[in-house]
Design an enzyme around this catalytic site. Structure first.
Site, mmCIF file in Angstrom:
data_model
loop_
_atom_site.group_PDB
_atom_site.id
_atom_site.type_symbol
_atom_site.label_atom_id
_atom_site.label_comp_id
_atom_site.label_asym_id
_atom_site.label_seq_id
_atom_site.Cartn_x
_atom_site.Cartn_y
_atom_site.Cartn_z
ATOM 1 N N GLU A 119 27.999 -23.813 42.783
ATOM 2 C CA GLU A 119 28.777 -23.986 41.449
ATOM 3 C C GLU A 119 27.587 -23.960 40.351
ATOM 4 O O GLU A 119 26.629 -24.307 40.486
ATOM 5 C CB GLU A 119 29.607 -25.284 41.257
ATOM 6 N N GLU A 146 43.109 -30.881 57.511
ATOM 7 C CA GLU A 146 41.983 -30.172 58.450
ATOM 8 C C GLU A 146 41.049 -29.449 57.303
ATOM 9 O O GLU A 146 39.698 -29.373 57.583
ATOM 10 C CB GLU A 146 42.634 -29.151 59.340
ATOM 11 N N GLY A 193 27.006 -16.990 44.811
ATOM 12 C CA GLY A 193 28.238 -17.541 44.725
ATOM 13 C C GLY A 193 28.784 -18.703 45.561
ATOM 14 O O GLY A 193 29.795 -19.343 45.709
ATOM 15 N N LYS A 236 33.151 -35.602 52.443
ATOM 16 C CA LYS A 236 33.981 -35.355 53.723
ATOM 17 C C LYS A 236 33.508 -36.521 54.811
ATOM 18 O O LYS A 236 34.327 -36.526 55.835
ATOM 19 C CB LYS A 236 33.065 -34.150 54.220
ATOM 20 N N VAL A 281 37.553 -31.065 55.635
ATOM 21 C CA VAL A 281 36.207 -31.347 56.379
ATOM 22 C C VAL A 281 35.556 -29.880 56.877
ATOM 23 O O VAL A 281 36.411 -29.566 57.969
ATOM 24 C CB VAL A 281 36.126 -32.605 57.095
#
Lengths: 413, 413
Positions: free
Chosen positions: B189, B128, B186, B204, B131
């Site tokens: 990346e 779960e 944040g 996803k 995604v």
């Protein structure tokens, strides 16, 4: 192959939706359940008001005929009102039938009792269709409640009152005229009091409260405020301030008391309920670990409600998800016109036969209609960017333009 | 009382969220599962980068230490990248452990293989969290698929790219500056390519495709378009035309081919994705019987992802929903300030001590702040209507005003 024998109580909008859905999707149900689903009886109030030609189905106004059928596995309740629905379902459970209900008034009053009777008799009781029609809110809540404590739920649970508020604001209608429109569209009953006074939404909130908190709010403590006192002037004033009225049911537990309100509130455009318009329903769930989750979808209607009932039926069938549906179960796809916005030097715009210019909405932007699903693949001028447009372009913005031949396309992209 | 022994792979944002959630909600888990959930080991990449003080937990950079633990029931994968995650989970399943993963890249590549291995070894595999973080999309799809064929799914599946598009439009930032902002918060990346190029959203979509259609789209056929080429000028131009850019992943099955795209599209304000802003995720599901359902919520982050993982953990525990959570499991409620709009003759407005005027936004409308939950119950002048306001009032609109004494309230309401 054995069959699942189903009786359907009520043959109004919801009942017809269930009947047609089960008939139409027989093959799919057989694949998932491993058994045929057979509607063996339909209960109606007045036999003479219906025409019936399927001789394999018992069509009756006498429930005794149904409950005494030799083969009966599931009773689906698609009638309204506390009685006789409650008595009928109690009899069915006592006989050992599984039951599924879409009857929110009955279930708000007697859900707890029926659930405990069903547990005692070891049968299933499905009630997904009682709240927010096709939105799988009951199952989603159960899933979230596995890990989360739900602190609060807020929702638009009645499509009719939301439709009225939407039309008043969008079309400058008085409450009375918007209500009349809702009745013309078949959304509002001849006596619309339950919808516009918030009673219908309250019943749904009571059912949600049972799922979330395991108990009901105090009925007498609930504040239910209708939308009938809102004036067009108020709605337009707040619209000018960036706020929309929504008729919101809210459930919250503080200490040991469950607070329930149904009333018109104002929402800002950053709130998920702001763009829930017309007869749509939506629910926001505030859960302690996951945060806020919103669900939106059709809250009523023939097929959304039927979908919830059939989901419950399959759940009773106790089968795992058919994660690889066979292609043979798939329906034909309609070819749909898509809208794309093309941005750039419109003068250079050269399109193929299957793309139709619908409107120039800016010196550098043109909307086109096409059945081509991937305009992105088309060779277009390198100065033109193509973006698909999701959502409704208002009718008056879409003008049908002329076709432009492909031979003139600039292939340098 | 026996315990469920859990190993946690990875101790970054998601790993820490899972650890803290399990520690904090021990009592709740014990009540639901009937067993204590014990984190017995944590795998990290570089031991020296972490401080660790809990001596009851094996803290190691060597997976062999973990997989050879005498007692191990569940392995939770909170690391990134195809390897070593895939090998680790394969080993865990082969040993007979249940596994839960939040690792979408790995699962998009090897989900089918792991699912069939898990079936063979008769263990659960929860995904779960791969995604849309906290949104229970996998379970909702499974529920809908019981009765419906899902025709199409469209979603905002990457919070970072949605955040960038939101900030460009709202704060007139260039793509580069908005990306910098996302990194400061944040969200992005150091190497943000996977987010802004649509690769993360594609993974996803692949996982959703497996759930919905039982198979993956052709990876090579997928069109993945990033948001890096959108200019501020384009975003502002379309905003002026009432359209917003959203980075949308779309899945659709036509005939036998699954079409998958990830690309910037334009949405109108009637579309449910229009108001999905910042790092929120949302998914629209088009199903053949029920119609359109939308889900919205936090797509990532420490606790939403942890919530999805803990939901999977409880699912493994194979317990029914605790539909009547004990009061002792409930946390303390924070007292929250609510905003209300009062409409009417402002001159007559007289409020109690616990209600603070925050701003007059119109000659006839004043916003007030209060911790009173039901201002509706207060006695106010009969010329004043009170409506609660849901959603964020922009900061600059809320000014703290002075208090007005209750003794002057007109009690005629």
């Amino acid at each position: 192959m054995t069959a699942i024998h189903v009786a359907l109580l009520g043959y109004g909008t919801v009942g017809k939706g269930v009947y047609r859905t089960i008939e139409k999707h027989q093959e799919r149900l057989k694949t998932i359940l491993g058994k045929e689903v057979k509607i063996v009886a339909i209960l109606v109030k007045e036999l003479e008001k219906h025409q019936w030609v399927n001789n394999e189905v018992l069509f009756t106004d006498n429930y005794t005929d149904i409950i005494n059928l030799p083969k009966l596995d599931v009773v689906i309740d698609a009638i309204v009102g506390v009685e006789p629905g409650f008595s009928y379902l109690r009899q069915a459970i006592n006989r050992g039938c599984h039951v599924i209900t879409a009857n929110k008034e009955m279930f708000a009053h007697h859900g707890t009792e029926l659930l405990s009777l069903a547990k005692e008799k070891n049968v299933s009781l499905g009630f997904e269709a009682t709240v927010a029609g096709g939105i799988p809110i009951i199952q989603t809540l159960k899933k979230l409640l596995n890990a989360n404590k739900v602190d609060k739920v807020e929702g638009i649970l009645n499509g009719t009152s939301n439709f009225i508020l939407t039309k008043m604001r969008e079309e400058n209608l008085s409450f009375e005229d918007a209500l009349k429109l809702a009745q013309e569209y078949g959304y509002a009953e001849a006596d619309p009091a339950n919808d516009i006074e918030g009673v219908d939404a309250f019943y749904k909130a009571v059912i949600l409260s049972e799922v979330i908190f395991g108990e009901q709010p105090e009925w007498e403590q609930t504040i239910t405020q209708g939308i009938g006192t809102l004036t067009l002037q108020q709605i337009k004033l707040f619209e000018s301030l960036g706020l929309r009225f929504k008729h919101v049911a809210s459930l919250q537990k503080s200490n040991t008391e469950i607070q329930c309100t149904v009333r018109p509130v104002l929402v800002t455009n950053s709130h998920p309920l702001y763009q829930v318009e017309e007869v749509q329903n939506a629910i926001n769930i505030e859960a302690d670990i996951v945060g806020n989750i919103s669900l939106q979808g059709p809250g009523a209607g023939m097929f959304p409600t039927a979908s919830a009932i059939v989901e419950d039926l399959i759940h009773i069938g106790d089968k795992q998800l058919a994660s690889s549906p066979e292609d043979s179960l798939f329906f034909e796809k309609e070819t749909k016109e898509n809208i794309w916005a093309l941005h750039g030097e419109i003068d250079n715009l050269l399109l193929s036969d299957d793309i139709r210019i619908s409107k120039e909405i800016h010196p550098q932007v043109v909307l086109v209609e096409t059945t081509v699903e991937r305009i992105i693949n088309l060779k277009t001028s390198h100065e033109i960017c193509c973006f698909e447009v999701l959502g409704n372009i208002e009718e008056d913005k879409v003008l049908h333009g002329e076709l432009i031949k492909e031979e003139n396309i600039n292939h340098s992209y």
